[in-house]
Design a protein around this motif. Structure first.
Motif, PDB file in Angstrom:
ATOM      1  N   PHE A  62      10.971  -8.645   1.671  1.00  0.00           N
ATOM      2  CA  PHE A  62       9.804  -8.223   1.235  1.00  0.00           C
ATOM      3  C   PHE A  62       9.265  -6.753   1.080  1.00  0.00           C
ATOM      4  CE2 PHE A  62       8.700 -12.423   3.448  1.00  0.00           C
ATOM      5  CZ  PHE A  62       8.141 -12.921   2.306  1.00  0.00           C
ATOM      6  N   MET A  63      10.161  -5.863   1.838  1.00  0.00           N
ATOM      7  CA  MET A  63      10.147  -4.483   1.493  1.00  0.00           C
ATOM      8  C   MET A  63      10.699  -4.066   0.200  1.00  0.00           C
ATOM      9  SD  MET A  63      11.645  -1.308   1.823  1.00  0.00           S
ATOM     10  CE  MET A  63      12.782  -0.936   3.353  1.00  0.00           C
ATOM     11  N   PRO A  64      11.889  -4.368  -0.082  1.00  0.00           N
ATOM     12  CA  PRO A  64      12.561  -4.132  -1.507  1.00  0.00           C
ATOM     13  C   PRO A  64      11.562  -5.095  -2.728  1.00  0.00           C
ATOM     14  CG  PRO A  64      14.256  -4.772  -0.041  1.00  0.00           C
ATOM     15  CD  PRO A  64      12.967  -5.042   0.652  1.00  0.00           C
ATOM     16  N   VAL A  86       9.148  -2.694  -4.226  1.00  0.00           N
ATOM     17  CA  VAL A  86       9.444  -1.283  -4.617  1.00  0.00           C
ATOM     18  C   VAL A  86      10.094  -1.446  -6.085  1.00  0.00           C
ATOM     19  CG1 VAL A  86      11.066   0.724  -4.156  1.00  0.00           C
ATOM     20  CG2 VAL A  86       9.872  -0.463  -2.045  1.00  0.00           C
ATOM     21  N   PRO A  87       9.573  -0.631  -6.779  1.00  0.00           N
ATOM     22  CA  PRO A  87      10.280  -0.884  -8.400  1.00  0.00           C
ATOM     23  C   PRO A  87      11.797  -0.354  -8.311  1.00  0.00           C
ATOM     24  CG  PRO A  87       8.287   0.397  -8.288  1.00  0.00           C
ATOM     25  CD  PRO A  87       8.590   0.185  -6.934  1.00  0.00           C
ATOM     26  N   ASP A 139       0.879  -1.197  -0.035  1.00  0.00           N
ATOM     27  CA  ASP A 139      -0.010   0.167  -0.090  1.00  0.00           C
ATOM     28  C   ASP A 139       0.963   1.111  -0.046  1.00  0.00           C
ATOM     29  OD1 ASP A 139      -2.450  -1.483   0.169  1.00  0.00           O
ATOM     30  OD2 ASP A 139      -2.002  -1.670   2.360  1.00  0.00           O
ATOM     31  N   GLY A 140       0.499   2.165  -0.639  1.00  0.00           N
ATOM     32  CA  GLY A 140       1.251   3.577  -0.699  1.00  0.00           C
ATOM     33  C   GLY A 140       2.554   3.377  -1.637  1.00  0.00           C
ATOM     34  N   VAL A 141       2.759   2.603  -2.391  1.00  0.00           N
ATOM     35  CA  VAL A 141       4.206   2.328  -3.010  1.00  0.00           C
ATOM     36  C   VAL A 141       4.326   3.662  -3.925  1.00  0.00           C
ATOM     37  CG1 VAL A 141       5.340   1.269  -4.705  1.00  0.00           C
ATOM     38  CG2 VAL A 141       4.138  -0.162  -3.327  1.00  0.00           C
ATOM     39  N   LEU A 189      18.012   4.998  -3.120  1.00  0.00           N
ATOM     40  CA  LEU A 189      17.262   4.582  -1.904  1.00  0.00           C
ATOM     41  C   LEU A 189      18.027   3.834  -0.870  1.00  0.00           C
ATOM     42  CD1 LEU A 189      13.952   3.496  -3.548  1.00  0.00           C
ATOM     43  CD2 LEU A 189      14.320   5.767  -2.831  1.00  0.00           C
ATOM     44  N   PHE A 190      17.889   4.316   0.241  1.00  0.00           N
ATOM     45  CA  PHE A 190      18.341   3.963   1.587  1.00  0.00           C
ATOM     46  C   PHE A 190      17.706   3.274   2.617  1.00  0.00           C
ATOM     47  CE2 PHE A 190      20.668   4.074   5.630  1.00  0.00           C
ATOM     48  CZ  PHE A 190      21.663   3.301   5.375  1.00  0.00           C
TER      49      PHE A 190
END
Length: 239
Positions: free
Chosen positions: A49-51, A54-55, A24-26, A113-114
């Motif tokens: 899962f987080m990365p 994310v594109p 949600d909110g990508v 992105l960090f």
């Protein structure tokens, strides 16, 4: 190339097929330019899962042992962690925080992105703990936005102390970018750093629905171990 191979061919499709993670909110993650992704930390599976949703590529710091272990195992570890965008940091060093800050700045200066876990370690009981102020200093010194992130359900997939739990659908929620430019030039004010960090942690709490505890996770873990032993031995705590 190794990162994208894992994400789109070797590992990513398998994780999506088995776990079907929600995101949600990508759209709050900028399509280009630097940003700090500040996440809660429930499990070692968080950084998978987080990365994954994310594109763009997300870079983290990882403990130096993953890059320095000798032998075939060490070579495989180094290849994997280097190839997946992780940056080595000696967490036992007295300058670990400074080294992490330098590494993070290098990533952000390159427009990337960090990813960072402000709690500093995984939660042992599913609660959200006090954030360390390094994230506030990083945000002020670089001037880049902070994206609060909540990962939910990864502690079911991989509970603390276990390699695997049970299959569930993890959810990754991305909040709106947080701008702290109003505090520019105040990175040496510890009260400002604490205020910014608490503001970030509040947004993470709001996204995750976790109970917040105003205590560092390292201290909470130490006190939990002491309680489990059932003794009154003094415990040396890290802040």
């Amino acid at each position: 190339m190794f990162y994208w191979f894992l994400k789109f061919i070797a590992l990513g499709p398998l994780l999506k097929l088995i776990f079907r993670p929600r995101a949600d909110g990508v759209e709050n993650v900028p399509a280009q330019g630097p940003a700090i992704l500040a996440s809660n930390h429930l499990s070692y599976a968080d950084w998978l899962f987080m990365p994954l949703v994310v594109p763009r590529m997300v870079k983290f710091v990882a403990k130096a042992e993953y890059f320095t272990t000798p032998g075939v195992k060490g070579w495989l570890q180094k290849t994997f962690f280097s190839g997946t965008g992780n940056i080595p940091i000696d967490r036992e060093s007295g300058n670990a925080a400074a080294g992490a800050l330098v590494s993070a700045k290098r990533v952000l200066d390159a427009g990337e992105l960090f990813g960072i876990y402000p709690e500093g370690t995984r939660s042992h009981d599913g609660k959200l703990y006090r954030g360390k102020t390094g994230i506030a200093r990083l945000a002020l010194e670089t001037g880049v936005p902070v994206i609060p992130v909540a990962v939910v359900g990864t502690d079911i997939v991989a509970p603390p102390g276990k390699k695997f739990g049970r299959i569930t659908r993890p959810t990754v929620r991305f909040g709106k970018p947080m701008d702290f430019s109003r505090y520019a030039g105040m990175e040496n004010d510890r009260f400002i750093l604490r205020s910014i960090t608490d503001e970030i942690m509040y947004e993470i709490m709001r996204l995750s629905g976790q109970e917040y505890v105003d205590m560092y996770a390292t201290r909470a873990k130490a006190e939990s171990r002491k309680s489990d032993r059932g003794d009154d031995e003094p415990t040396q705590l890290a802040s």
